[in-house]
Design a protein around this motif. Structure first.
Motif, PDB file in Angstrom:
ATOM      1  N   LEU A   1       5.041  -2.496  11.756  1.00  0.00           N
ATOM      2  CA  LEU A   1       4.401  -0.757  11.569  1.00  0.00           C
ATOM      3  C   LEU A   1       5.105  -0.213  10.224  1.00  0.00           C
ATOM      4  O   LEU A   1       4.231   1.006  10.117  1.00  0.00           O
ATOM      5  CB  LEU A   1       5.450  -0.538  12.984  1.00  0.00           C
ATOM      6  N   LEU A   2       5.883  -0.582   9.970  1.00  0.00           N
ATOM      7  CA  LEU A   2       6.501  -0.254   8.344  1.00  0.00           C
ATOM      8  C   LEU A   2       4.810  -0.131   7.701  1.00  0.00           C
ATOM      9  O   LEU A   2       4.967   0.348   6.717  1.00  0.00           O
ATOM     10  CB  LEU A   2       7.754  -0.752   7.973  1.00  0.00           C
ATOM     11  N   GLY A   3       4.378  -1.724   7.556  1.00  0.00           N
ATOM     12  CA  GLY A   3       3.327  -2.477   6.655  1.00  0.00           C
ATOM     13  C   GLY A   3       1.985  -0.789   6.654  1.00  0.00           C
ATOM     14  O   GLY A   3       1.530  -0.635   5.793  1.00  0.00           O
ATOM     15  N   ILE A   4       1.639  -0.911   8.584  1.00  0.00           N
ATOM     16  CA  ILE A   4       0.770   0.075   9.116  1.00  0.00           C
ATOM     17  C   ILE A   4       0.831   1.251   8.179  1.00  0.00           C
ATOM     18  O   ILE A   4       0.512   2.208   8.267  1.00  0.00           O
ATOM     19  CB  ILE A   4       0.473   0.148   9.882  1.00  0.00           C
ATOM     20  N   GLY A   5       2.241   1.395   8.102  1.00  0.00           N
ATOM     21  CA  GLY A   5       2.008   3.504   7.692  1.00  0.00           C
ATOM     22  C   GLY A   5       2.070   3.847   6.532  1.00  0.00           C
ATOM     23  O   GLY A   5       1.995   4.627   6.045  1.00  0.00           O
ATOM     24  N   ILE A   6       2.790   2.295   5.481  1.00  0.00           N
ATOM     25  CA  ILE A   6       2.739   2.736   4.407  1.00  0.00           C
ATOM     26  C   ILE A   6       1.229   2.523   4.063  1.00  0.00           C
ATOM     27  O   ILE A   6       0.741   3.122   2.975  1.00  0.00           O
ATOM     28  CB  ILE A   6       3.062   1.612   3.732  1.00  0.00           C
ATOM     29  N   GLY A   7       0.641   1.671   4.580  1.00  0.00           N
ATOM     30  CA  GLY A   7      -0.942   1.655   4.582  1.00  0.00           C
ATOM     31  C   GLY A   7      -2.264   2.854   4.587  1.00  0.00           C
ATOM     32  O   GLY A   7      -2.614   3.377   4.505  1.00  0.00           O
ATOM     33  N   VAL A   8      -1.781   4.268   5.950  1.00  0.00           N
ATOM     34  CA  VAL A   8      -2.275   5.127   6.215  1.00  0.00           C
ATOM     35  C   VAL A   8      -1.552   6.697   5.523  1.00  0.00           C
ATOM     36  O   VAL A   8      -2.754   7.137   5.216  1.00  0.00           O
ATOM     37  CB  VAL A   8      -1.458   5.504   8.046  1.00  0.00           C
ATOM     38  N   LEU A   9      -0.079   6.011   4.813  1.00  0.00           N
ATOM     39  CA  LEU A   9      -0.421   7.017   3.704  1.00  0.00           C
ATOM     40  C   LEU A   9      -0.581   7.221   2.829  1.00  0.00           C
ATOM     41  O   LEU A   9      -1.432   7.878   2.227  1.00  0.00           O
ATOM     42  CB  LEU A   9       1.495   6.736   3.735  1.00  0.00           C
ATOM     43  N   GLY A  10      -1.273   5.462   2.341  1.00  0.00           N
ATOM     44  CA  GLY A  10      -1.985   5.410   0.743  1.00  0.00           C
ATOM     45  C   GLY A  10      -3.412   5.691   1.409  1.00  0.00           C
ATOM     46  O   GLY A  10      -3.842   6.505   0.776  1.00  0.00           O
ATOM     47  N   LEU A  11      -3.986   5.474   2.115  1.00  0.00           N
ATOM     48  CA  LEU A  11      -5.103   5.763   3.049  1.00  0.00           C
ATOM     49  C   LEU A  11      -5.480   7.632   2.727  1.00  0.00           C
ATOM     50  O   LEU A  11      -5.857   8.128   2.399  1.00  0.00           O
ATOM     51  CB  LEU A  11      -5.822   5.523   4.068  1.00  0.00           C
ATOM     52  N   ALA A  12      -4.411   7.636   3.386  1.00  0.00           N
ATOM     53  CA  ALA A  12      -4.378   9.968   3.755  1.00  0.00           C
ATOM     54  C   ALA A  12      -4.239  10.731   2.148  1.00  0.00           C
ATOM     55  O   ALA A  12      -4.997  11.199   1.934  1.00  0.00           O
ATOM     56  CB  ALA A  12      -2.892  10.196   4.329  1.00  0.00           C
ATOM     57  N   GLU A  13      -3.513  10.097   1.406  1.00  0.00           N
ATOM     58  CA  GLU A  13      -3.336  10.640  -0.067  1.00  0.00           C
ATOM     59  C   GLU A  13      -4.349   9.588  -1.336  1.00  0.00           C
ATOM     60  O   GLU A  13      -4.158   9.816  -2.556  1.00  0.00           O
ATOM     61  CB  GLU A  13      -1.766  10.219  -0.261  1.00  0.00           C
ATOM     62  N   GLY A  14      -5.007   8.478  -0.552  1.00  0.00           N
ATOM     63  CA  GLY A  14      -5.921   8.272  -1.742  1.00  0.00           C
ATOM     64  C   GLY A  14      -5.477   7.173  -2.833  1.00  0.00           C
ATOM     65  O   GLY A  14      -6.203   7.080  -3.706  1.00  0.00           O
ATOM     66  N   ILE A  15      -4.912   6.582  -2.229  1.00  0.00           N
ATOM     67  CA  ILE A  15      -3.962   5.749  -3.821  1.00  0.00           C
ATOM     68  C   ILE A  15      -4.173   4.035  -2.335  1.00  0.00           C
ATOM     69  O   ILE A  15      -3.982   3.849  -1.185  1.00  0.00           O
ATOM     70  CB  ILE A  15      -2.450   5.524  -3.327  1.00  0.00           C
ATOM     71  N   ARG A  16      -5.531   3.316  -3.418  1.00  0.00           N
ATOM     72  CA  ARG A  16      -6.138   3.189  -2.314  1.00  0.00           C
ATOM     73  C   ARG A  16      -5.052   1.204  -2.419  1.00  0.00           C
ATOM     74  O   ARG A  16      -5.550   0.931  -1.416  1.00  0.00           O
ATOM     75  CB  ARG A  16      -7.480   2.746  -3.039  1.00  0.00           C
ATOM     76  N   PRO A  17      -4.672   1.167  -3.641  1.00  0.00           N
ATOM     77  CA  PRO A  17      -3.467  -0.316  -3.284  1.00  0.00           C
ATOM     78  C   PRO A  17      -2.725   0.026  -2.444  1.00  0.00           C
ATOM     79  O   PRO A  17      -2.778  -1.370  -1.243  1.00  0.00           O
ATOM     80  CB  PRO A  17      -2.844  -0.462  -5.132  1.00  0.00           C
ATOM     81  N   LEU A  18      -1.863   1.270  -2.543  1.00  0.00           N
ATOM     82  CA  LEU A  18      -1.597   1.206  -1.136  1.00  0.00           C
ATOM     83  C   LEU A  18      -1.748   1.010   0.267  1.00  0.00           C
ATOM     84  O   LEU A  18      -1.310   0.664   1.283  1.00  0.00           O
ATOM     85  CB  LEU A  18      -0.720   2.326  -1.005  1.00  0.00           C
ATOM     86  N   ALA A  19      -2.889   1.464   0.233  1.00  0.00           N
ATOM     87  CA  ALA A  19      -3.448   1.283   1.506  1.00  0.00           C
ATOM     88  C   ALA A  19      -3.843  -0.206   1.788  1.00  0.00           C
ATOM     89  O   ALA A  19      -3.718  -0.528   2.610  1.00  0.00           O
ATOM     90  CB  ALA A  19      -4.719   2.017   1.392  1.00  0.00           C
TER      91      ALA A  19
END
Lengths: 301, 663
Positions: free
Chosen positions: B314-332
């Motif tokens: 969930l930490l991984g998915i959470g970082i990914g969702v945060l990246g999606l929401a903030e538009g930071i694609r590598p993070l997502a």
């Protein structure tokens, strides 16, 4: 080519650090002390000796010191020597460094538990306890350095600490350097965390874990311990010596001198401080973590 | 070509039914169950791998005489990815299971256990393949019920019955939220088909957030997030080990599948979803490993580690969702890749560790850590494979656990160097939490492996343990090999995730691939560092062998401060090994201690025992369920008189008729 300076220096000079520390302690105590190169003789001597194994030990006991040494030696490939880069550098190499340090420790701990002796169990228990707290602390320190330099690979981070960056981020640098010094003491089981020269097994950490190793395996353990001292030390000295002239000889000499000064400093700390009560050590490590957390907040915006 | 999948399901079902029909002849019945499971799962694995390779979704839809639902299955890339652990572990669990159960009596119970094992696989596969809300819920119920019977295998024991009931209550608590979730979604979309869901929620952030919360609670309780994890440490020790392996390796991942699938319906995520996922991941991860430390039952310890690993996912998915929401694609991309890869990796090493625990249980007649020891010499295969599994789960190089944790650390460091303050702080939190989890997990598995396999046996049973049967060793060896292969072939594995990550994040495959190549480069160099490490280790070993050939090698007693007669009882125990850590974290880990001190001048007996109880079960769920006990007064309606029940039917029908005519 200059990339290989860092591992070659480490392989050659790492035991010298131990020699300098011991000599410093002897001088402060008013003794003459062993020669500076004594750790080299020790390693050579142990290599010649036979081995005594505990009756209950298995192959894991024999493998532990080998894995420990190999993981630390491989880690030299990614540890820079101040401004002199490591042979390999890539984004995230600091994660690999943490992984290799942890692998070496895991192997040592399992080898200790293989003896079935309660002394070794006690040492292993303390080792994993402090390591569990030291690991997040190391990541806090590295994260701060990464944010200052905008990179998360060790070589660019350390090359990025030019004089201007260094002065600009001075408060954070000082705090992280203090964290790294504490980690150097914790990870290498020096006073005030652990006393390698105490006469009582009950109070040791690292030394009691390797109590039953002998012969070539003990040589590996001593050499690996020197490498670990070198690796964490060069992370600290590389940060404190902001010498990024681009001149190979100048930077190399400055770093080697810095390492020697660090060894003297550790010797001085060992001579002037008493060992903490075991229950105090976690607070010591958490204190180090707090220093880096503050540093991170300082450079956050 | 969805026929392969359908055949796989039919084979699994057929094997299960045959096992029940033939239950009078225990041997034949078990073979039927095993053959059905292995052949069906192998076919299913083929169908999943084909979808992953081609990237083309395979579907099947037909008319269904069920109001409000349609019989619509679809295996897209995301489904196929989650089918891998389901079918893969099902094959190995079946391979292992027959030898594991070989000394059990009772044809009926054994046949039932094979039937429910196959039903569990069928249920999980149908949940993952379902493309319709109602169908999903039905399959979910099959998947949720079969473990109840698997857990209750030894139902003559009171604690096993208790574990089964706790499982059943916990799983239905989650299902209740899912029921609301799907009913609401169906009403909004006007259809129960998954294709309609996304359209219904577009441009409605408030509704999407509600749906996200419902799904997180519903699916999260199946995945085992804190505080709904309480069923895991009860159910896993009670169930047969191969069933535990399948449940912990595959079933809890279906909960993760649910979360990821839901995210694809909900449109653009809000940043706080990512923060919430990170918070849940961090608390599950840290608390899971802390509770695990305090355990001295090997299977309970492993169950808590599942909670920890779900936290990491969930930490991984959470970082990914945060990246999606903030538009930071590598993070997502890297965040999702880390979470998804950890799903696969965890199923491999946790399956391995549960099978290893089962082998220990069979050979040494127990999994109580304080009674074990010295098994590495007596059970070389189990010991070596368990060591590989332990090293992998701790996240040490060069095994598979390191790879997914590398991705997660990479994403966090990437976040740390971003200019935005909130992203950097999120990255730092994940870094510190992961560092702490890694250190504590190393302590926990040093304890688990050290106390079980190293030193000398602490009980006569452990001293007489012998290696388990070949099929069990084979199942463990295959999983251990996968740990190594997925570690050393990391760059290939990670770059093969592009389609799956694209499906989960809604990005194009090209975009996902671009971001993943940024990590595969570093991973390739990292693997070469490990290769150097292995070469150095081999040379150092060669030096050692050369020197020892010339020198004297002898064995002696270990140093005991001069004490000449040590006994196994004097070894460090599991509890004493972790005592400093559990004391430090006593805020979370509470041990119940029973001490009978020695008394008098010549004390006859003294004893000490400690037991760690789950604070959430004790403090949160127990009071709630005590309140539910009042409802047992409703038992008067269940009197066992047939005409009474007929009366209920009539009353209900009349009420429905009135309701229908009035409204």
């Amino acid at each position: 080519m200059s990339g290989f300076v860092s591992p070659v220096c480490a392989l050659i000079f790492a035991p010298l650090l131990v020699g300098i520390i011991n000599r410093t302690k002897a001088v402060v105590a008013g003794r003459r002390g062993p020669p500076l190169v004594q750790p080299y003789w020790d390693v050579a001597k142990y290599l010649q000796r036979g081995v005594v194994y505990g009756e209950v030990t298995s192959w894991l006991f024999r493998l532990g010191p080998v894995v420990n040494l190999a993981s630390l030696a491989a880690a030299l490939l990614i540890v820079p020597f101040g401004g002199l880069g490591a042979p390999l550098n890539f984004s995230g190499d600091l994660i690999v460094l943490a992984g290799l340090l942890a692998l070496g420790r895991f192997a040592t701990v399992l080898a200790a538990l293989d003896t079935g002796s309660s002394f070794e169990g006690m040492g292993a228990s303390r080792e994993v306890h402090f390591a569990a707290l030291a690991e997040p602390t190391l990541f806090l320190a590295l994260a701060t350095l990464a944010r200052v330099t905008g990179s998360f690979s060790l070589t660019p981070i350390y090359q990025g600490f030019t004089a201007t960056v260094w002065v600009h981020a001075l408060p954070a640098v000082v705090l992280v350097a203090m964290t790294l010094l504490i980690l150097e003491l914790v990870e290498n089981n020096r006073i005030p965390v652990d006393d390698p020269t105490t006469h009582l097994e009950l109070t040791m950490i690292h030394e009691v874990m390797v109590l039953d190793h002998s012969g070539p395996e003990l040589a590996f353990i001593h050499y690996a311990a020197a490498l670990r001292l070198w690796i964490l030390g060069s992370l600290l000295v590389g940060l404190v010596v902001p010498f990024r002239s681009g001149s190979f000889w100048l930077e190399g000499t400055a770093m080697l001198l810095g390492m020697a000064v660090l060894a003297v400093a550790i010797g001085a700390i060992e001579s002037t401080m008493a060992r903490y009560q075991l229950i105090r050590v976690p607070q010591f490590i958490l204190g180090a973590a707090t220093l880096s957390a503050v540093a991170f907040i300082i450079i956050l915006v | 070509m969805v026929m392969v999948f359908a055949t796989a399901i039919l084979l699994l079902l057929f094997g299960g039914f045959l096992a029940v029909v033939l239950c009078a002849r225990s041997g034949v019945s078990q073979v039927a169950g095993q053959v059905g499971a292995i052949s069906g799962s192998a076919l299913g694995l083929v169908s999943a791998i084909r979808v992953l390779l081609t990237g083309k979704a395979e579907g099947m839809s037909s008319v269904w005489h069920m109001p409000g639902g349609s019989l619509h299955f679809q295996i897209d890339v995301l489904s196929a990815f989650f089918l891998l652990p389901v079918f893969g572990l099902s094959i190995l669990a079946a391979l292992y299971g027959r030898s594991y159960l070989a000394d059990r009596k009772g044809g009926y119970a054994l046949a039932g256990s094979w039937f429910h094992l196959n039903m569990l696989t069928v249920g999980m596969a149908l949940v993952i393949a379902a493309h319709d809300g109602l169908l999903f819920l039905l399959a979910w119920e099959i998947m949720a019920l079969s473990p109840f019977f698997l857990v209750a295998f030894d139902d003559q024991k009171a604690e096993v019955r208790k574990a089964a009931w706790i499982y059943l209550s916990a799983t239905h608590l989650g299902t209740a939220f899912l029921l609301i979730f799907f009913v609401l979604l169906g009403r909004l979309a006007g259809t129960s088909d998954f294709d309609g869901y996304a359209a219904a929620l577009r441009d409605n952030p408030a509704l999407s957030s509600t749906m996200f919360l419902l799904a997180l609670i519903g699916f999260g309780s199946k995945a085992g997030i804190v505080p709904t994890h309480v069923w895991l440490p009860e159910a896993h020790p009670a169930a047969p080990s191969h069933a535990s392996a399948l449940m912990s390796g595959a079933m809890i991942k279906v909960g993760i599948y649910g979360v990821v699938r839901t995210l694809t319906f909900l449109g653009a995520p809000e940043p706080w979803w990512g923060w919430l996922l990170i918070a849940i991941g961090a608390s599950s991860g840290v608390l899971g490993v802390l509770f695990a430390l305090a355990q001295h039952d090997l299977k309970r310890l492993l169950a808590y580690h599942s909670v920890e690993n779900i936290g990491i996912i969930l930490l991984g998915i959470g970082i990914g969702v945060l990246g999606l929401a903030e538009g930071i694609r590598p993070l997502a991309v890297i965040g999702f890749a880390a979470g998804l890869l950890h799903v696969l990796n965890h199923s491999i090493f946790k399956g391995l560790l549960f099978l290893g625990a089962g082998a220990v249980q069979r050979a040494a007649h127990g999994v109580e850590l304080e009674e074990l020891g010295g098994l590495l010499k007596r059970m070389p295969w189990t010991g070596a494979t368990f060591l590989i599994g332990a090293t992998a789960i701790v996240g040490l190089p060069p095994l598979n656990g390191f790879v997914s944790e590398f991705l997660l650390f990479y994403a966090s460091f990437f976040a740390v160097v971003q200019p935005a303050v909130n992203i950097a702080v999120a990255g730092l939190i994940v870094l510190v939490v992961m560092g702490l989890i890694g250190g504590l997990a190393a302590a926990c598995f040093a304890k688990a492996f050290g106390v079980v396999f190293l030193g000398s046996p602490r009980s006569p049973e452990a001293g007489e343990a012998r290696e388990v049967a070949r099929p069990m060793c084979a199942a463990m060896a295959i999983l251990a090999l996968l740990c190594v292969v997925f570690g050393l072939a990391a760059p290939t594995v990670v770059s093969a995730l592009d389609r799956v990550v694209a499906a989960a994040t809604g990005l194009t495959i090209g975009a996902a691939r671009d971001q993943l190549t940024a990590v595969t480069g570093p991973l390739t160099i990292a693997i070469s560092v490990f290769a150097v490490c292995i070469v150095i280790a081999a040379s150092v070993w060669a030096v050692r062998s050369r020197r020892l050939a010339l020198a004297a090698v002898r064995t002696a007693q270990v140093w005991g401060c001069g004490y000449p007669k040590p006994t196994p009882k004097m070894q460090y125990t599991a509890s004493s090994f972790v005592q400093p850590l559990t004391t430090q974290f006593h805020l979370f880990v509470r041990n119940r201690e029973v001490l009978v001190p020695p008394e008098g001048y010549f004390p006859a007996s003294a004893s000490y025992s400690s037991e760690s109880s789950d604070p959430f079960l004790r403090g949160l769920f127990a009071p709630v369920f005590r309140w539910f006990d009042y409802l047992s007064h409703l038992e008067i309606f269940q009197h066992g008189l047939v005409h009474g029940y007929v009366l209920y039917l009539v009353i209900t029908l009349v009420a429905l008729l009135i309701w229908g005519s009035v409204w």
